[in-house]
Design a protein around this motif. Sequence first.
Motif, PDB file in Angstrom:
ATOM      1  N   VAL A  69       0.845  -1.190   0.000  1.00 26.60           N
ATOM      2  CA  VAL A  69       0.000   0.000   0.000  1.00 26.60           C
ATOM      3  C   VAL A  69       0.882   1.242   0.000  1.00 26.60           C
ATOM      4  CG1 VAL A  69      -1.861   1.228   1.175  1.00 26.60           C
ATOM      5  CG2 VAL A  69      -1.737  -1.277   1.332  1.00 26.60           C
ATOM      6  N   PHE A  70       0.535   2.197  -0.839  1.00 23.96           N
ATOM      7  CA  PHE A  70       1.298   3.437  -0.928  1.00 23.96           C
ATOM      8  C   PHE A  70       0.352   4.628  -0.773  1.00 23.96           C
ATOM      9  CE2 PHE A  70       3.653   0.225  -3.264  1.00 23.96           C
ATOM     10  CZ  PHE A  70       4.927   0.359  -2.719  1.00 23.96           C
ATOM     11  N   GLY A  71       0.784   5.612   0.014  1.00 22.01           N
ATOM     12  CA  GLY A  71      -0.065   6.751   0.334  1.00 22.01           C
ATOM     13  C   GLY A  71       0.128   7.925  -0.606  1.00 22.01           C
ATOM     14  N   VAL A  72      -0.986   8.581  -0.915  1.00 18.43           N
ATOM     15  CA  VAL A  72      -0.998   9.789  -1.750  1.00 18.43           C
ATOM     16  C   VAL A  72      -1.248  10.985  -0.842  1.00 18.43           C
ATOM     17  CG1 VAL A  72      -2.104  10.956  -3.698  1.00 18.43           C
ATOM     18  CG2 VAL A  72      -1.921   8.446  -3.679  1.00 18.43           C
ATOM     19  N   HIS A  73      -0.513  12.072  -1.052  1.00 22.78           N
ATOM     20  CA  HIS A  73      -0.672  13.258  -0.214  1.00 22.78           C
ATOM     21  C   HIS A  73      -2.097  13.804  -0.328  1.00 22.78           C
ATOM     22  CE1 HIS A  73       3.408  13.162   0.895  1.00 22.78           C
ATOM     23  NE2 HIS A  73       3.926  13.659  -0.221  1.00 22.78           N
ATOM     24  N   ILE A  74      -2.543  14.426   0.759  1.00 23.13           N
ATOM     25  CA  ILE A  74      -3.893  14.977   0.822  1.00 23.13           C
ATOM     26  C   ILE A  74      -3.844  16.424   1.300  1.00 23.13           C
ATOM     27  CG2 ILE A  74      -4.988  12.744   1.251  1.00 23.13           C
ATOM     28  CD1 ILE A  74      -5.092  13.471   4.218  1.00 23.13           C
ATOM     29  N   ASP A  75      -4.942  17.141   1.078  1.00 23.43           N
ATOM     30  CA  ASP A  75      -5.153  18.453   1.672  1.00 23.43           C
ATOM     31  C   ASP A  75      -6.567  18.486   2.232  1.00 23.43           C
ATOM     32  OD1 ASP A  75      -6.826  18.781  -0.512  1.00 23.43           O
ATOM     33  OD2 ASP A  75      -5.654  20.383  -1.451  1.00 23.43           O
ATOM     34  N   GLU A  76      -7.131  19.671   2.421  1.00 26.31           N
ATOM     35  CA  GLU A  76      -8.455  19.757   3.031  1.00 26.31           C
ATOM     36  C   GLU A  76      -9.563  19.209   2.134  1.00 26.31           C
ATOM     37  OE1 GLU A  76      -7.619  23.406   0.693  1.00 26.31           O
ATOM     38  OE2 GLU A  76      -6.547  22.315   2.276  1.00 26.31           O
ATOM     39  N   GLN A  77      -9.256  18.900   0.871  1.00 27.70           N
ATOM     40  CA  GLN A  77     -10.229  18.270  -0.031  1.00 27.70           C
ATOM     41  C   GLN A  77      -9.865  16.827  -0.348  1.00 27.70           C
ATOM     42  OE1 GLN A  77     -12.093  20.082  -3.478  1.00 27.70           O
ATOM     43  NE2 GLN A  77     -11.327  22.088  -2.869  1.00 27.70           N
ATOM     44  N   GLY A  78      -8.960  16.262   0.414  1.00 26.94           N
ATOM     45  CA  GLY A  78      -8.624  14.856   0.183  1.00 26.94           C
ATOM     46  C   GLY A  78      -7.474  14.683  -0.783  1.00 26.94           C
ATOM     47  N   LEU A  79      -7.545  13.619  -1.589  1.00 25.44           N
ATOM     48  CA  LEU A  79      -6.466  13.251  -2.501  1.00 25.44           C
ATOM     49  C   LEU A  79      -6.012  14.417  -3.379  1.00 25.44           C
ATOM     50  CD1 LEU A  79      -7.539   9.750  -3.848  1.00 25.44           C
ATOM     51  CD2 LEU A  79      -5.419  10.259  -2.658  1.00 25.44           C
ATOM     52  N   LEU A  80      -4.703  14.580  -3.503  1.00 21.86           N
ATOM     53  CA  LEU A  80      -4.134  15.599  -4.386  1.00 21.86           C
ATOM     54  C   LEU A  80      -3.839  14.973  -5.744  1.00 21.86           C
ATOM     55  CD1 LEU A  80      -1.736  17.367  -1.873  1.00 21.86           C
ATOM     56  CD2 LEU A  80      -3.593  18.478  -3.135  1.00 21.86           C
ATOM     57  N   PRO A  81      -4.504  15.405  -6.796  1.00 20.24           N
ATOM     58  CA  PRO A  81      -4.274  14.813  -8.125  1.00 20.24           C
ATOM     59  C   PRO A  81      -2.824  14.898  -8.568  1.00 20.24           C
ATOM     60  CG  PRO A  81      -6.245  16.179  -8.130  1.00 20.24           C
ATOM     61  CD  PRO A  81      -5.567  16.424  -6.828  1.00 20.24           C
ATOM     62  N   ASN A  82      -2.155  16.016  -8.259  1.00 22.16           N
ATOM     63  CA  ASN A  82      -0.759  16.158  -8.668  1.00 22.16           C
ATOM     64  C   ASN A  82       0.128  15.128  -7.986  1.00 22.16           C
ATOM     65  OD1 ASN A  82      -1.409  18.291 -10.328  1.00 22.16           O
ATOM     66  ND2 ASN A  82      -0.847  19.872  -8.846  1.00 22.16           N
ATOM     67  N   SER A  83      -0.134  14.865  -6.710  1.00 24.00           N
ATOM     68  CA  SER A  83       0.630  13.842  -5.993  1.00 24.00           C
ATOM     69  C   SER A  83       0.356  12.466  -6.574  1.00 24.00           C
ATOM     70  CB  SER A  83       0.270  13.867  -4.502  1.00 24.00           C
ATOM     71  OG  SER A  83       0.908  12.818  -3.801  1.00 24.00           O
ATOM     72  N   LEU A  84      -0.900  12.189  -6.887  1.00 26.11           N
ATOM     73  CA  LEU A  84      -1.273  10.914  -7.498  1.00 26.11           C
ATOM     74  C   LEU A  84      -0.563  10.731  -8.834  1.00 26.11           C
ATOM     75  CD1 LEU A  84      -3.163   8.391  -7.453  1.00 26.11           C
ATOM     76  CD2 LEU A  84      -4.902   9.826  -8.563  1.00 26.11           C
TER      77      LEU A  84
END
Length: 551
Positions: free
Chosen positions: A243-258
């Motif tokens: 399992v690998f984690g994607v960065h989040i902000d106040e709206q959840g998953l960050l598309p750029n990080s994904l």
Amino acid sequence: MATTNGGNVEVVAALPAITRQDNPPPKQPALEPLTLAGIAARRAKAGKLIAGTAAYSDSDMFKSPQAYNQLKARRWDHLLSPEVMAREACALKKAALNLKKPGLLSLGGGLPSSDNFPIESLSMQVPYPPFLGKTSTEALRRDTTMGKHDIRDKDGVYDISIALNYGQAIGSAQMLRWVTEHTELVFCPPYADWRCALSIGSTGALDSALRMFCDRNRRDSVLTEEYSFATALETMTPLGIKVFGVHIDEQGLLPNSLDEILRNWDESARGARKPTVLYTVPSGQNPTGTTMGVQRRKDVYDVCSKHDVFIFEDEPYYYLQMPPYDKANSAAHPGAVDVYSNQSTEDFLKNLIPTLLSIDVDGRVLRMDSFSKVVVPGSRMGWVTGSEQVIERYIRLQECCTQGPAGFSQALMYKLLDETWGHEGYLRWLIHMRSEYTQRRDALLDACEKHLPKDVMSWTPPATGMFLWLRVDHTRHPHAGQKTILELEEEIFDSCIERGVLACRGSWFCAERDAELTGLFFRTTFASSSPTDMDVAIQRLGEAVRGSFGI
């Protein structure tokens, strides 16, 4: 169908599997989306639903002609696991298709005679619209009962003789009709060959989905929020899935990080193949409480399309979408007026955030819905929606695994959702639940504003769900640099327990369990505690943090 009784064969009229409703051609002229009135009209036109014991059914029997006015989904042979691709249809389940032949005498399926069921009826008392919470009067409650032979004796649609016997892994036709209609009404998937299947709740559905799309021998991996549902992580790890984690902000998953993770994937360094699955909770995410906005969902979907990633959309909190928190006009204040409680069902539906399923033109989303958070957790019942190919493989897995939700759950949920409330009544219940959770959320946020040290703690008011994610600025701790984040977290947690309050440690939700923590968090919930208890609990939490920081 035939059963034996004392050595004699008792012939029972064979029921057709189900009469298909409107069976439209693959492509239709443009039609208006399905509405509540449209569901009622279709049911009236189709007449009584006839579905006997273990009757075959699928969503195509209950979708409207509008649903076929789309292209079909993509196929996913290249992503499905060898295990699920190798599964054949259950021969005994397929045999039920023959029961639609009139006059057929069955000596085939090992279905016990309902004469030997020691349950003659099931009864429950349920609230009825309008829902007024704890102030409901007896006049707003209704008794509903299911007997053993309601179909035979009362011209019913569903009864104990069918509900409590063996059934198809997809679930009963009676409940499948309801979830199919609800799915089209609310989500309207934008491709033609979508289907639903009942599940034993989202966790059970996730376990099956992981087996469908992941294989340890292929060194498969899954992406998810960097802080994710602990039980989901604990489901993945024993399967040998990294399992690998994607960065989040106040709206959840960050598309750029994904996108960055997928674009720069190094199989050797990561020890796993490039991920082909994203597991996400877009609304009221557990544990962070974040909710993706409309554009965020589109951007996440676009990244997954770009890299051919399949999406598991887990949405148990979707309907608990609340208005913004206003400290001055908190819904928890005495005498507060809930302007949303009398909202029309049309406006309620119109204001719901579009789902990933509702923008899924490829059929790359397997959506998991559950009754656990909005009706009762103990039903262990929900449903999944995906393309015909994916749902067909899901059913093949269930036939040799769970065999679908318990008959008791299906019987009671049918009596509540279909026969008593109907689609409009269920929407009114969801509007009521939104009001209940808004009051609870505001009570917890009021307590945070009053008791927590804002110089070292912060939070974002959740717009959906039942969780509040508290951030603690570990860099301002007097022992920062001397103690690790994990040690500081444990110190505060132990102090909370000593003071008589439980708040979940953020480290319990880390997607990458071996990664070094970069932040200090605690998850709290406003799901069940009273406003008074929440106030006391947050006060104790604040004292624990102050004590640790020496404030």
